[in-house]
Design a protein around this motif. Structure first.
Motif, PDB file in Angstrom:
ATOM      1  N   ALA A  49       0.838  -1.167  -0.239  1.00 55.32           N
ATOM      2  CA  ALA A  49      -0.077  -0.234  -0.670  1.00 55.32           C
ATOM      3  C   ALA A  49       1.495   1.128  -0.030  1.00 55.32           C
ATOM      4  CB  ALA A  49      -0.934  -0.118   1.521  1.00 55.32           C
ATOM      5  N   ARG A  50       1.657   0.732   1.090  1.00 51.95           N
ATOM      6  CA  ARG A  50       2.788   2.717   0.732  1.00 51.95           C
ATOM      7  C   ARG A  50       3.597   2.633  -0.664  1.00 51.95           C
ATOM      8  NH1 ARG A  50       6.210   0.324   4.163  1.00 51.95           N
ATOM      9  NH2 ARG A  50       7.470  -0.232   2.413  1.00 51.95           N
ATOM     10  N   ASN A  51       3.797   1.831  -1.463  1.00 53.38           N
ATOM     11  CA  ASN A  51       4.535   1.829  -2.688  1.00 53.38           C
ATOM     12  C   ASN A  51       3.730   2.080  -3.208  1.00 53.38           C
ATOM     13  OD1 ASN A  51       7.032   1.195  -1.958  1.00 53.38           O
ATOM     14  ND2 ASN A  51       7.022  -1.415  -1.738  1.00 53.38           N
ATOM     15  N   LEU A  52       2.598   1.108  -3.641  1.00 56.29           N
ATOM     16  CA  LEU A  52       0.928   2.296  -4.329  1.00 56.29           C
ATOM     17  C   LEU A  52       0.738   3.425  -4.457  1.00 56.29           C
ATOM     18  CD1 LEU A  52      -0.906   1.344  -6.493  1.00 56.29           C
ATOM     19  CD2 LEU A  52      -2.714   0.576  -4.741  1.00 56.29           C
ATOM     20  N   ALA A  53       0.976   4.240  -2.946  1.00 60.34           N
ATOM     21  CA  ALA A  53       0.258   5.033  -2.754  1.00 60.34           C
ATOM     22  C   ALA A  53       1.880   6.263  -3.200  1.00 60.34           C
ATOM     23  CB  ALA A  53       0.086   6.282  -0.968  1.00 60.34           C
ATOM     24  N   ARG A  54       2.567   6.284  -2.779  1.00 60.56           N
ATOM     25  CA  ARG A  54       4.294   6.792  -3.584  1.00 60.56           C
ATOM     26  C   ARG A  54       3.588   6.300  -5.147  1.00 60.56           C
ATOM     27  NH1 ARG A  54       8.314   4.690   0.194  1.00 60.56           N
ATOM     28  NH2 ARG A  54       7.687   6.454   2.115  1.00 60.56           N
ATOM     29  N   GLU A  55       3.820   5.152  -5.685  1.00 60.99           N
ATOM     30  CA  GLU A  55       3.656   5.495  -7.338  1.00 60.99           C
ATOM     31  C   GLU A  55       2.527   6.088  -8.106  1.00 60.99           C
ATOM     32  OE1 GLU A  55       3.660   1.896 -10.822  1.00 60.99           O
ATOM     33  OE2 GLU A  55       3.197   1.127  -8.679  1.00 60.99           O
TER      34      GLU A  55
END
Length: 197
Positions: A49-55
């Protein structure tokens, strides 16, 4: 005069679309158990989820599984996890934490539709503008995609990003969320191969 779409129900006033009927919920719950997905946070999904938010440049992201009565964010990223910002909670002050009622948000629609949903401004869509999270949490935009299980064909849940501001997700955002949904399904099957660990 056309009949209502079969998977929808309307509230008694006939003004607000409520949660779509979900005939796959019992099979989904059984399949999630087989995959070892329970109502507990999964650090690997939080990282996802963290990586998705950043992307996508979004303040919030979720890996969301839905049963007959509620939604559970097994993966969750909020601004408080990484940077200054507001908590994902109703304005009245009662935190939603990782559990949300099934009639809140748009993920149940994505699961029933089995297609990604792009809402750059939820207020542009009468069908979605009356959702409780608009007033309670202040969500203005949503981008989500279903997690379609390869083996059963069941939509197990969603991944999504949300924002309290209007967001032009565009075609690029749609392609990113769909690609990430496929990646999340890969992770689910890897967990199954490892015995749910």
């Amino acid at each position: 005069m056309s009949a209502p779409v079969p998977y929808t129900q309307y509230d008694p006033t006939g003004q607000m679309l409520v949660t779509p009927q979900d005939r796959d919920a019992p099979a989904r719950v059984a399949r999630l158990r087989e995959l070892g997905i329970e109502n507990v946070p999964v650090p690997e999904f939080d990282a996802f989820a963290r990586n998705l938010a950043r992307e996508l440049g979004a303040p919030y992201a979720m890996v969301n599984f839905i049963d007959e009565n509620r939604q559970y964010f097994a993966g969750l990223f909020t601004p408080a996890d990484d940077q200054p910002g507001v908590e994902l909670e109703p304005q009245q002050g009662a935190s939603t934490g990782r559990v949300m009622a099934r009639d809140h948000g748009w993920c149940p629609h994505v699961v029933v539709r089995r297609r990604a949903l792009v809402l750059e401004d939820v207020c542009d869509y009468p069908r979605f503008a009356g959702n409780p999270v608009v007033d309670e949490i202040g969500i203005r935009s949503y981008l989500g995609a279903p997690l379609i299980d390869w083996n059963s064909g069941i939509a197990l849940g969603t991944i999504c990003v949300i924002d309290t501001d209007i967001r032009p997700w565009g075609r690029e955002g749609l392609e990113i969320i769909k690609a990430n949904a496929r990646e999340m399904v890969d992770l689910l099957h890897q967990r199954e191969d490892r015995g749910g660990i």
